[in-house]
Write an enzyme that holds these catalytic residues in place. Structure first.
Site, PDB file in Angstrom:
ATOM      1  N   LYS A  24       0.833  -1.160  -0.111  1.00  0.00           N
ATOM      2  CA  LYS A  24       0.070  -0.071  -0.019  1.00  0.00           C
ATOM      3  C   LYS A  24       0.881   1.456  -0.120  1.00  0.00           C
ATOM      4  O   LYS A  24       0.568   2.210  -0.603  1.00  0.00           O
ATOM      5  CB  LYS A  24      -1.015   0.032   1.179  1.00  0.00           C
ATOM      6  CG  LYS A  24      -2.007   0.662   1.227  1.00  0.00           C
ATOM      7  CD  LYS A  24      -2.891   0.781   2.534  1.00  0.00           C
ATOM      8  CE  LYS A  24      -3.613  -0.596   2.417  1.00  0.00           C
ATOM      9  NZ  LYS A  24      -4.071  -0.883   3.896  1.00  0.00           N
ATOM     10  N   ARG A  95      -2.913   3.193   8.733  1.00  0.00           N
ATOM     11  CA  ARG A  95      -3.296   2.151   8.017  1.00  0.00           C
ATOM     12  C   ARG A  95      -2.251   1.330   7.741  1.00  0.00           C
ATOM     13  O   ARG A  95      -1.172   1.620   7.611  1.00  0.00           O
ATOM     14  CB  ARG A  95      -4.212   2.265   6.651  1.00  0.00           C
ATOM     15  CG  ARG A  95      -5.021   3.281   6.747  1.00  0.00           C
ATOM     16  CD  ARG A  95      -5.562   3.670   5.290  1.00  0.00           C
ATOM     17  NE  ARG A  95      -6.786   2.885   5.210  1.00  0.00           N
ATOM     18  CZ  ARG A  95      -7.133   3.110   3.943  1.00  0.00           C
ATOM     19  NH1 ARG A  95      -6.444   3.560   2.817  1.00  0.00           N
ATOM     20  NH2 ARG A  95      -8.331   2.207   3.465  1.00  0.00           N
ATOM     21  N   GLY A 104      -8.363  -7.167   4.600  1.00  0.00           N
ATOM     22  CA  GLY A 104      -8.906  -7.293   5.955  1.00  0.00           C
ATOM     23  C   GLY A 104      -8.246  -7.820   6.895  1.00  0.00           C
ATOM     24  O   GLY A 104      -8.833  -8.199   8.056  1.00  0.00           O
ATOM     25  N   MET A 106      -5.436  -6.538   8.584  1.00  0.00           N
ATOM     26  CA  MET A 106      -4.827  -5.704   9.507  1.00  0.00           C
ATOM     27  C   MET A 106      -5.630  -4.425   9.754  1.00  0.00           C
ATOM     28  O   MET A 106      -6.963  -4.578   9.275  1.00  0.00           O
ATOM     29  CB  MET A 106      -3.387  -5.065   8.947  1.00  0.00           C
ATOM     30  CG  MET A 106      -2.458  -6.356   8.359  1.00  0.00           C
ATOM     31  SD  MET A 106      -1.830  -7.332   9.576  1.00  0.00           S
ATOM     32  CE  MET A 106      -0.143  -6.507  10.096  1.00  0.00           C
ATOM     33  N   ARG A 341      -4.085  -1.457  -5.491  1.00  0.00           N
ATOM     34  CA  ARG A 341      -3.427  -2.723  -5.199  1.00  0.00           C
ATOM     35  C   ARG A 341      -3.912  -3.450  -6.562  1.00  0.00           C
ATOM     36  O   ARG A 341      -4.815  -3.137  -6.880  1.00  0.00           O
ATOM     37  CB  ARG A 341      -3.606  -3.350  -3.965  1.00  0.00           C
ATOM     38  CG  ARG A 341      -4.933  -3.450  -3.662  1.00  0.00           C
ATOM     39  CD  ARG A 341      -5.440  -4.030  -2.452  1.00  0.00           C
ATOM     40  NE  ARG A 341      -6.791  -4.152  -2.203  1.00  0.00           N
ATOM     41  CZ  ARG A 341      -7.453  -4.408  -0.926  1.00  0.00           C
ATOM     42  NH1 ARG A 341      -6.530  -4.600   0.259  1.00  0.00           N
ATOM     43  NH2 ARG A 341      -8.565  -4.749  -0.835  1.00  0.00           N
ATOM     44  N   HIS A 457     -16.300  -6.969   2.930  1.00  0.00           N
ATOM     45  CA  HIS A 457     -15.397  -7.746   3.474  1.00  0.00           C
ATOM     46  C   HIS A 457     -15.592  -9.264   2.827  1.00  0.00           C
ATOM     47  O   HIS A 457     -14.650  -9.803   2.519  1.00  0.00           O
ATOM     48  CB  HIS A 457     -15.230  -7.483   5.040  1.00  0.00           C
ATOM     49  CG  HIS A 457     -14.352  -8.708   5.600  1.00  0.00           C
ATOM     50  ND1 HIS A 457     -14.719  -9.624   5.997  1.00  0.00           N
ATOM     51  CD2 HIS A 457     -12.802  -8.586   5.767  1.00  0.00           C
ATOM     52  CE1 HIS A 457     -13.325 -10.388   6.544  1.00  0.00           C
ATOM     53  NE2 HIS A 457     -12.400  -9.652   6.355  1.00  0.00           N
ATOM     54  N   GLU A 796       8.505 -47.528  -7.520  1.00  0.00           N
ATOM     55  CA  GLU A 796       7.631 -47.326  -6.127  1.00  0.00           C
ATOM     56  C   GLU A 796       8.223 -47.983  -4.737  1.00  0.00           C
ATOM     57  O   GLU A 796       7.639 -47.917  -3.688  1.00  0.00           O
ATOM     58  CB  GLU A 796       6.310 -47.411  -6.338  1.00  0.00           C
ATOM     59  CG  GLU A 796       6.018 -48.881  -6.967  1.00  0.00           C
ATOM     60  CD  GLU A 796       4.404 -49.033  -7.313  1.00  0.00           C
ATOM     61  OE1 GLU A 796       3.739 -48.321  -6.780  1.00  0.00           O
ATOM     62  OE2 GLU A 796       4.316 -49.900  -8.175  1.00  0.00           O
ATOM     63  N   SER A 815       7.807 -45.028 -14.298  1.00  0.00           N
ATOM     64  CA  SER A 815       6.936 -43.862 -13.931  1.00  0.00           C
ATOM     65  C   SER A 815       7.101 -44.020 -12.412  1.00  0.00           C
ATOM     66  O   SER A 815       6.994 -45.160 -11.744  1.00  0.00           O
ATOM     67  CB  SER A 815       5.430 -44.447 -14.228  1.00  0.00           C
ATOM     68  OG  SER A 815       4.681 -43.394 -13.568  1.00  0.00           O
ATOM     69  N   GLY A 817       5.809 -43.891  -8.911  1.00  0.00           N
ATOM     70  CA  GLY A 817       4.680 -44.269  -8.167  1.00  0.00           C
ATOM     71  C   GLY A 817       5.060 -43.777  -6.799  1.00  0.00           C
ATOM     72  O   GLY A 817       5.191 -44.513  -5.690  1.00  0.00           O
ATOM     73  N   THR A 818       4.708 -42.245  -6.548  1.00  0.00           N
ATOM     74  CA  THR A 818       5.212 -41.604  -5.518  1.00  0.00           C
ATOM     75  C   THR A 818       4.274 -41.885  -4.432  1.00  0.00           C
ATOM     76  O   THR A 818       4.621 -41.414  -3.088  1.00  0.00           O
ATOM     77  CB  THR A 818       5.252 -40.305  -5.634  1.00  0.00           C
ATOM     78  OG1 THR A 818       3.971 -39.777  -6.410  1.00  0.00           O
ATOM     79  CG2 THR A 818       6.442 -39.921  -6.368  1.00  0.00           C
ATOM     80  N   ASN A 819       2.990 -42.511  -4.529  1.00  0.00           N
ATOM     81  CA  ASN A 819       2.140 -42.821  -3.158  1.00  0.00           C
ATOM     82  C   ASN A 819       3.040 -44.029  -2.361  1.00  0.00           C
ATOM     83  O   ASN A 819       3.111 -43.858  -1.432  1.00  0.00           O
ATOM     84  CB  ASN A 819       0.805 -43.416  -3.644  1.00  0.00           C
ATOM     85  CG  ASN A 819       0.015 -42.535  -4.409  1.00  0.00           C
ATOM     86  OD1 ASN A 819       0.300 -41.316  -4.637  1.00  0.00           O
ATOM     87  ND2 ASN A 819      -1.025 -42.993  -5.533  1.00  0.00           N
ATOM     88  N   ASP A 820       3.393 -45.062  -3.242  1.00  0.00           N
ATOM     89  CA  ASP A 820       4.136 -46.110  -2.524  1.00  0.00           C
ATOM     90  C   ASP A 820       5.443 -45.699  -2.061  1.00  0.00           C
ATOM     91  O   ASP A 820       6.077 -46.286  -1.220  1.00  0.00           O
ATOM     92  CB  ASP A 820       4.030 -47.579  -3.445  1.00  0.00           C
ATOM     93  CG  ASP A 820       2.716 -48.072  -3.334  1.00  0.00           C
ATOM     94  OD1 ASP A 820       2.588 -48.462  -2.071  1.00  0.00           O
ATOM     95  OD2 ASP A 820       2.138 -48.500  -4.251  1.00  0.00           O
ATOM     96  N   CYS A 883       3.460 -40.807 -11.558  1.00  0.00           N
ATOM     97  CA  CYS A 883       1.918 -40.825 -11.351  1.00  0.00           C
ATOM     98  C   CYS A 883       1.289 -40.972 -10.151  1.00  0.00           C
ATOM     99  O   CYS A 883       0.058 -41.404  -9.971  1.00  0.00           O
ATOM    100  CB  CYS A 883       1.589 -42.219 -12.343  1.00  0.00           C
ATOM    101  SG  CYS A 883       2.245 -43.876 -11.780  1.00  0.00           S
ATOM    102  N   TYR A 903       7.345 -36.542 -18.081  1.00  0.00           N
ATOM    103  CA  TYR A 903       5.948 -35.996 -17.889  1.00  0.00           C
ATOM    104  C   TYR A 903       5.163 -36.051 -16.511  1.00  0.00           C
ATOM    105  O   TYR A 903       5.990 -36.722 -15.347  1.00  0.00           O
ATOM    106  CB  TYR A 903       4.976 -36.808 -18.675  1.00  0.00           C
ATOM    107  CG  TYR A 903       4.772 -38.299 -18.409  1.00  0.00           C
ATOM    108  CD1 TYR A 903       3.879 -39.011 -17.453  1.00  0.00           C
ATOM    109  CD2 TYR A 903       5.828 -39.325 -18.789  1.00  0.00           C
ATOM    110  CE1 TYR A 903       3.892 -40.037 -17.098  1.00  0.00           C
ATOM    111  CE2 TYR A 903       5.944 -40.826 -18.665  1.00  0.00           C
ATOM    112  CZ  TYR A 903       4.940 -40.969 -17.570  1.00  0.00           C
ATOM    113  OH  TYR A 903       4.878 -42.410 -17.096  1.00  0.00           O
TER     114      TYR A 903
HETATM  115  C1  PEP Z   1       1.881 -45.090  -6.590  1.00  0.00           C
HETATM  116  O1  PEP Z   1       2.232 -45.857  -5.795  1.00  0.00           O
HETATM  117  O2  PEP Z   1       2.111 -43.866  -6.622  1.00  0.00           O
HETATM  118  C2  PEP Z   1       0.952 -45.240  -7.582  1.00  0.00           C
HETATM  119  C3  PEP Z   1       0.483 -44.452  -8.569  1.00  0.00           C
HETATM  120  O3  PEP Z   1       0.107 -46.445  -7.477  1.00  0.00           O
HETATM  121  P1  PEP Z   1      -1.038 -46.777  -6.565  1.00  0.00           P
HETATM  122  O4  PEP Z   1      -1.375 -45.789  -5.891  1.00  0.00           O
HETATM  123  O5  PEP Z   1      -2.026 -47.655  -7.356  1.00  0.00           O
HETATM  124  O6  PEP Z   1      -0.544 -47.812  -5.532  1.00  0.00           O
HETATM  125 MG    MG Z   2       1.533 -47.658  -6.194  1.00  0.00          MG
END
Ligand code: PEP
Ligand code: MG
Length: 931
Positions: A24, A95, A104, A106, A341, A457, A796, A815, A817-820, A883, A903
């Site tokens: 400001k 101000r 809003g 401060m 702003r 607000h 993974e 690929s 598998g970042t969950n596992d 993925c 990707y």
């Molecule tokens: C993972 O593990 O990241 C994955 C994509 O496979 P899933 O979630 O099916 O185990």
């Molecule tokens: Mg997996």
């Protein structure tokens, strides 16, 4: 050496230095230096704020006070008025303003410099008692509540009492006498509560006000806001304080105050948008005390000023190359600009203005893309109200922030938070909202207010958050103590469900059905620009023809993960899958698989057709097979229940004979009925309690127990299954290749990518690869055409990362598998962590984020970098993607770009976000650092 400069006049401050002067303050300096009509003033720097907070002492430091006094002396010269002088008193506003705009968040205090003496002087000067007492009562309430810690509601209730006494509907209806009485009561109340008279020395007032603003930087709502919007110290550290000569919009009917946007922040339309209120001070508009008028009406009411505003709009946009949100005041027919702003807009307005501003030559395509935070697109990808729904509008307010939401009504922010914490969807319903309600905004699906306009607000904050808001819905009478509201004669209580539509302003009782959003043409154009810039391709995780179509609509460039097991869950397929699992012999299993094959082949064919010519990655079966069977508890319960029922029916069959012996008389009376009932039961038994049915459940239970594992996620799943039951993978590989062959025969183009899950060693890959080679030969022979494919692996498990160089000998793509992989890296169970200990870990700061949501760059990310290095040593041009769930998040995408992945693959609704994030990652690659 002189002391550090802590205070800058608007004429001297560097308009580019937002870190020092706050957004400001910097803009006020810039506008002053551009010659715009900004009232004279100065900025106290963020450094002064930090140094005050560091010292942890009450009272401003003497050096700062000295510099403030010098500036006040200059202001007196510039304005020809005197601070604390009864003759021509100088009044100022105080101000806050940090480097990042936090609407809003401060506090603002107006009319400083008024005391009993200067008030009397100003009355003499203006001959307008009403006006002066109006200013004074505002100062007492603002300073009292913000700097002296008194309760705003107490002041409000005193004020309301006086309005009732004087029969004033609104504050403007109150005459001078009423306002004078308000001042007296406010002053008495303040003295009683604080034990000291209201500060009469203007410098005491100023000191208290500046300290209050400094302190508000560390206050709960500012801290919450920074946490929610991830505002780091590098982005904004401390707040500046702006001291500005007061100009008055409440000087009479040729005065007004307003808020305007250079373009419509709800739709993006290139037209002045805003609201104003005649004879009012700025806070009235923002706080929604009265419902203001649309700015178009000013054209009739004050045409000259309207033209000046139009000119101001163009000057501001041409200077800032960005939509501006500015405040103005008209004092006795003269226009003043009090702040500008960058306008906070919702996603559709941002998109439209981006496209328009590129077409107008104001900004480049790259700048247009960078204006939009990728996550904001989420707003456009949510359902909207089904226009064909047969619903009756309960009330209509102002369409303040687009989108629709349903939820249970709650009447205060704390209740919104506590009910939302229990997983409930709520709509925050208030007369008007105040900055303290911010936690309620975070918790609610949408906001409904009975007062206030489109720049109130509630509207501004909701728009910034992309949440639907209906404001100024005057048909609602809210009683927040009774926790109920009466809307058009209907009484609704806390917990009753309503739906609000922030696009139309409509309010409905109950939950209204919604439909999928449509892509607007402008978004398509913008995302095309993004695709031309980003290096990363954006794929989708989609498993069925329906979700693949959705992914295509959202612009997915291929399918990065097709989880084949999801195709097994349809009602007509599951029994065959169960048969396959229960089979004792390989032959029996193959027969069941033979029946599944056409289903999978048809699905793949459909998917190839939709994604013709694009990459489609199909993952072979991953989850442990017992997931397709009921649980042991369920089965046990069913078996017990069926056995019990059977016993009861058998017992009933014996009943007539027993009765005949024990009580022939009763038997005689009911014999006919009993016979009829037993006939019915026998039929029921034959149909539903057949022994073989119970036996088949017992067989299933035995199998479930056999398959049961202590740690199924680390057990018999993924490639391990494929090796122990080769016929399952064989069927899937055949289905993929035959579908590809048929698609090619039909004139289509496809190179299916066959991906193996849970791999930890090259030997596993080789094993599966052998099936693929064999089946491919067979399919090519059958179809008499070439059927190309690519073969790759999920990464993974940690060992796969460590052996990536070897895996790449056979795998053509990887690929992550970042969950596992996250589960494996942390040794946190995916199933349990998120509802057991992670919330506490996040709250206590042990972990900044939930690693299953936000990619852990330091741990998992490091493993990914090692993997890529080794894999590409073996196969330099290897295609590498992600993925896991994190793959659709902009921060992860930035990282993936940085480590040169090919990707990202994410759920279909995140595809547009990922496309924009991929472009951002490229455009901002120089700024990326891993620390
Ligand atoms: C993972 O593990 O990241 C994955 C994509 O496979 P899933 O979630 O099916 O185990
Ligand atoms: Mg997996």
């Amino acid at each position: 050496m002189g002391s550090k400069q802590l205070v800058y006049a608007f004429e001297e401050g560097d308009g580019k230095d937002k870190k020092l002067l706050g957004g400001k303050g910097a803009n006020l300096c810039e506008m002053t230096q551009m010659g715009l009509p900004v009232p004279p003033g100065y900025v106290i720097t963020t450094e002064a704020c930090l140094s005050y907070l560091d010292e942890k002492k009450e009272g401003l430091q003497p050096e700062l006070m000295k510099q403030i006094k010098n500036e006040m002396a200059d202001l007196e010269k510039k304005t020809g008025k005197g601070f604390g002088k009864a003759e021509k008193p100088l009044l100022v506003s105080v101000r806050s303003g940090a480097a990042m705009s936090m609407p809003g968040m401060m506090d603002t205090i107006l009319n400083l410099g008024l005391n009993d003496e200067t008030a009397a002087g100003l009355i003499r000067q203006t001959k307008n008692e009403r006006f002066v007492y109006d200013l004074y009562r505002r100062l007492v309430q603002l300073l009292g509540s913000i700097a002296l810690g008194l309760d705003n509601e107490d002041y409000d209730s005193i004020f309301n009492g006086i309005k009732t006494k004087y029969k004033a509907q609104q504050d403007v209806d109150l005459n001078a006498e009423g306002l004078k009485e308000t001042c007296e009561k406010f002053l008495d109340f303040t003295e009683k509560k604080t034990g000291k008279p209201f500060p009469q020395d203007p410098y005491d007032q100023l000191e208290l006000a500046v300290e209050a603003v400094f302190k508000s930087w560390g206050g709960k709502r500012a801290v919450d806001y920074r946490r929610e919007f991830k505002i780091t110290k590098e982005m904004a550290n401390g707040t500046a304080v702006n001291i500005c000569t007061m100009v008055f919009g409440n000087m009479g009917d040729d005065s007004a105050t307003g808020v305007a946007f250079t373009r419509n922040p709800g739709t993006g339309e290139n037209r002045l948008f805003g609201e104003y209120m005649v004879n009012a001070q700025g806070e009235d508009v923002v706080a929604g005390i009265r419902t203001p008028l649309p700015i178009t009406e000013l054209r009739q009411e004050m045409p000259v000023i309207y033209d000046e505003l139009e000119e101001l709009r163009l000057t501001l946009e041409n200077h800032y190359n960005e939509v501006q949100d500015f405040e103005f005041t008209i004092e006795n027919g003269k226009l003043h600009c009090l702040q500008t702003r960058n306008g906070k807009m919702n996603a559709s307005a941002l998109i439209k203005t981006s496209i328009d501003m590129v077409n107008e030559g104001l900004i480049s395509e790259k700048e247009a893309l960078l204006r939009i935070q990728p996550d904001m697109l989420d707003q456009l990808l949510h359902p909207r109200l089904d226009p064909d729904a047969d619903v009756e509008v309960l009330a209509q307010g102002l369409p303040a922030s687009p989108g629709a939401a349903s939820g249970k009504m709650v009447f205060d922010a704390d209740r919104a938070q506590s009910r939302a914490n229990l997983g409930e969807k709520v709509i925050l319903v208030r007369e008007e909202t105040k900055p303290d309600d911010i936690h309620g905004f975070f918790a609610a699906q949408g906001i409904l207010t009975s007062r206030g306009g489109k720049t109130s607000h509630a509207a501004v904050v909701a728009r910034g958050m992309g949440k639907p808001c209906v404001s100024g819905c005057e048909a609602i009478v809210i009683d927040d103590t009774a926790k109920e509201a009466v809307i058009s004669g209907v009484t609704l209580k806390e917990g009753d469900v309503i739906t609000i539509d922030g696009t139309t302003g409509n309010v409905y009782k109950g939950s209204v059905p919604t439909i999928e959003p449509e892509f607007v043409e402008d978004l398509l154009v913008l995302l095309e620009w993004a695709d031309n810039i980003g290096d990363l391709k954006v794929m989708a995780n989609a498993d069925t023809p329906d979700t693949v179509s959705q992914a295509k609509k959202y612009g997915a460039m291929g399918i990065g993960l097709c989880r084949t097991e999801r195709m097994f869950n349809d009602a007509d397929r599951l029994p065959i899958v169960q048969e396959m699992i229960l089979a004792e012999e390989r032959k029996e299993r193959e027969e069941a698989l033979e029946r599944l094959l056409p289903y999978q082949r048809e699905d793949f064919k459909e998917i190839f057709k939709i994604m013709d010519g694009c990459p489609v990655t199909i993952r072979l079966l991953d989850p442990p097979i017992h997931e397709f069977l009921p649980s042991a508890e369920e089965l046990l319960h069913e078996i017990e229940h069926l056995t019990e029922l059977r016993k009861t029916v058998d017992g009933m069959a014996e009943l007539p004979d027993t009765l005949k012996i024990l009580d022939p008389e009763i038997h005689k009376r009911f014999a006919a009925n009993l016979e009829a009932i037993n006939q019915g039961f026998e039929e029921f038994k034959d149909k539903h309690l057949d022994k073989t049915l119970i036996e088949s459940k017992e067989v299933m239970l035995k199998k479930v127990r056999m398959l049961s594992e202590t740690n199924p996620m680390l057990g018999h799943r993924g490639v391990r299954l494929g090796i122990t039951y080769p016929e399952i993978y064989a069927m899937q590989i055949r289905a993929v290749l035959e579908a590809a062959a048929e698609h090619i025969e039909d004139g289509g183009k496809i190179v299916p990518e066959i991906m193996v899950p849970q791999v930890c060693t090259l030997e596993e890959l080789k094993w599966v690869h052998r099936y693929v080679v064999e089946i491919q030969k067979d399919v090519e022979k059958k179809f008499k055409i070439n059927v190309p494919y690519e073969f790759g692996t999920m990464v993974e498990v940690v060992r796969a990362c460590m052996r990536a160089g070897r895996l790449a000998e056979l795998a053509e793509f990887i690929s992550f598998g970042t969950n596992d992989l996250t589960q494996a890296t942390f040794s946190f169970s995916r199933e349990d962590a998120e509802n057991k200990f992670l919330p506490l870990y996040n709250e206590a700061g042990i972990l900044q984020d939930n690693p299953f949501e936000v990619l852990d760059l330091k741990g998992v990310g490091r493993l990914m970098r090692i993997t890529i290095r080794w894999a590409r040593k073996t196969r330099p041009d290897m295609k590498i993607g992600i993925c896991g769930e994190q793959g659709g998040h902009p921060e992860a995408i930035r990282f993936c770009h940085h480590i040169k992945m090919s990707y990202v693959s994410c759920s279909p609704p995140r595809v547009p976000i990922a496309r924009l994030a991929a472009a951002h990652a490229k455009l901002k690659e120089a700024e990326f650092s891993l620390n």
